[in-house]
Design an enzyme around this catalytic site. Structure first.
Site, short mmCIF file in Angstrom:
data_model
loop_
_atom_site.label_atom_id
_atom_site.label_comp_id
_atom_site.label_asym_id
_atom_site.label_seq_id
_atom_site.Cartn_x
_atom_site.Cartn_y
_atom_site.Cartn_z
CG HIS A 118 -1.89 0.67 1.24
ND1 HIS A 118 -3.23 1.43 1.71
CD2 HIS A 118 -1.65 2.31 0.66
CE1 HIS A 118 -3.64 2.02 1.70
NE2 HIS A 118 -3.43 2.93 1.07
CG HIS A 158 -1.42 6.18 -3.11
ND1 HIS A 158 -2.35 6.22 -3.22
CD2 HIS A 158 -1.31 5.58 -1.40
CE1 HIS A 158 -3.22 5.49 -2.58
NE2 HIS A 158 -2.99 5.35 -0.96
CG HIS A 166 -8.04 2.94 -0.49
ND1 HIS A 166 -7.09 2.34 -1.53
CD2 HIS A 166 -6.64 4.30 0.19
CE1 HIS A 166 -5.89 2.67 -1.53
NE2 HIS A 166 -5.72 4.18 -0.01
CD GLU A 170 -8.06 6.57 4.21
OE1 GLU A 170 -8.25 6.41 3.17
OE2 GLU A 170 -6.95 6.55 4.71
CG ASP A 196 -1.88 5.39 2.91
OD1 ASP A 196 -1.94 5.40 1.52
OD2 ASP A 196 -2.62 6.12 3.27
CG ASP A 197 0.12 9.12 0.45
OD1 ASP A 197 0.11 8.87 -0.25
OD2 ASP A 197 -0.88 8.60 1.04
N1 HPA Z 1 -6.44 7.44 1.09
C1 HPA Z 1 -7.81 7.40 -0.27
N2 HPA Z 1 -6.34 8.03 -1.34
C2 HPA Z 1 -5.32 8.51 -0.59
C3 HPA Z 1 -4.53 8.06 0.22
C4 HPA Z 1 -5.37 7.22 1.58
O1 HPA Z 1 -4.75 7.44 2.40
N3 HPA Z 1 -3.62 8.33 -0.13
C5 HPA Z 1 -3.72 8.50 -1.44
N4 HPA Z 1 -4.76 8.56 -2.09
ZN ZN Z 2 -3.77 4.74 0.41
#
Ligand code: HPA
Ligand code: ZN
Length: 352
Positions: free
Chosen positions: A26, A28, A206, A209, A287-288
């Site tokens: 996971h 991006h 996703h 969340e 994630d990011d």
């Molecule tokens: N959630 C949804 N969209 C996203 C995320 C995330 O954590 N990171 C980058 N785009």
């Molecule tokens: Zn994500």
């Protein structure tokens, strides 16, 4: 609060975690764009940013929810113009991941963030794919690329994006769904995902969340996903937990992201340990990482400390990730064997 570990034990645990063979599922790729490279690309491409310095960029990363992050994240991605920019960003991530013991990565990209600015789909996918190929050859890191549709945009736009992707099918393993979750349930993309599956793509999404457990049900039943990205809100529905456990549906959990986006108030409140105790196939991911303050090892170390996870739990997280990866049975076994080798060597010779 967990009891503070003594510094020698903590250093040993951190070494153990850093050295673990890992799969990251996971990530991006646009979220790996560090402020330094963002400023360089802005200069290279003559794009103006609302920031003058790296410190100013980092100061802007104070998020209150998913949307407050996405607004800044899409702006940051605006510095990516040429194939080389996508290559450089991806290569930087791969080198960083290698230092963290990542052996296999499945990364997301958001083509619509770029095609909506007039960048060709081919430019984006070719730049990322070239870096992934170099990663295989030069770093020995296997990888897969997952095309994510932006769920705040229309299903028609997603279908057009899927059609743009078809000539590049050999470079993609799956499609996914990201961006603003609440108000954009999985059902909105039923037709696009049906078509993607008919074209041979695996699917992920996703869900859970910020969105409710119903969105996880929708991802499973309508989009027929193989994994849920995040999924931490599944615990609100015991029947859903049962379904995820029985099907061994992996959850790609991102602890530092969840705290930065206020899904949990602090890491000590995170439900990762609970997910493991429920017998779910949870994994830890970044994630990011450029926006949320840490790569995969940072995530594992932080959550280990905050939740006092023992070595067995950390080992299980690493196993789960290889089990959850889109790899052949043989490839998974090779990685799992390497992992078990590491664990046995470490327990024989490493610090306790
Ligand atoms: N959630 C949804 N969209 C996203 C995320 C995330 O954590 N990171 C980058 N785009
Ligand atoms: Zn994500």
């Amino acid at each position: 609060m967990p009891a503070p570990a003594n510094p020698v034990q903590q250093a040993a645990m951190t070494d153990f975690i850093r050295g673990l063979p890992k799969a990251e599922l996971h990530l991006h790729i646009e979220g790996s764009l560090e402020p330094e490279l963002m400023l360089e690309l802005a200069r290279r491409n003559g794009i103006s940013l609302p920031y003058q310095s790296i410190e100013e960029i980092r100061r802007a990363y104070a998020f209150t929810n998913l949307q407050s992050f996405l607004d800044i994240y899409y702006r940051g991605a605006g510095v990516l113009v040429h194939e080389r920019d996508f290559y450089d960003m991806t290569w930087a991530y791969l080198k960083r991941a290698q230092a963290d013991g990542v052996r296999h990565v499945e990364l997301f990209f958001d083509p619509q963030t770029h095609t909506d600015r007039g960048i060709a789909f081919e430019t984006v996918v070719t730049g990322i794919d070239r870096a992934l190929q170099d990663g295989r050859e030069q770093l020995g890191m296997s990888s897969g690329l997952i095309l994510c549709f932006l769920r705040h945009l229309s299903a028609t736009a997603a279908m057009e994006t899927l059609e743009q992707a078809l000539p590049f099918k050999d470079k993609l393993i799956a499609v996914g769904l990201d961006s603003s979750e609440v108000g954009h349930p999985p059902e909105k993309f039923a037709e696009v995902f049906d078509r993607a599956r008919r074209e041979g793509f695996l699917t992920v999404a996703h869900a859970g969340e910020e969105g409710p457990p119903e969105y996880i049900w929708g991802a499973l039943d309508v989009l027929k996903v193989s994994r849920i990205d995040h999924g931490v809100r599944c615990v609100e529905d015991p029947r859903l937990v049962q379904r995820l456990r029985a099907g061994r549906v992996p959850l790609t959990v991102c602890p530092l992201s969840n705290v930065k986006l206020c899904v949990f108030s602090c890491l000590e409140e995170h439900n990762l340990k609970h997910l493991l105790n429920l017998g779910l196939c949870a994994t830890v991911n970044s994630d990011d990482p450029a926006y949320f303050g840490g790569y995969i090892t940072d995530n594992l170390v932080a959550v280990q400390q905050a939740l006092s996870l023992d070595r067995e739990s950390i080992s299980q997280l690493a196993r789960n990730a290889f089990e959850a990866a889109f790899l052949s049975r043989e490839q998974k076994q090779t990685y799992l064997d390497e992992l078990e080798q590491y664990l046995s060597t470490y327990s024989a010779f490493g610090p306790r």
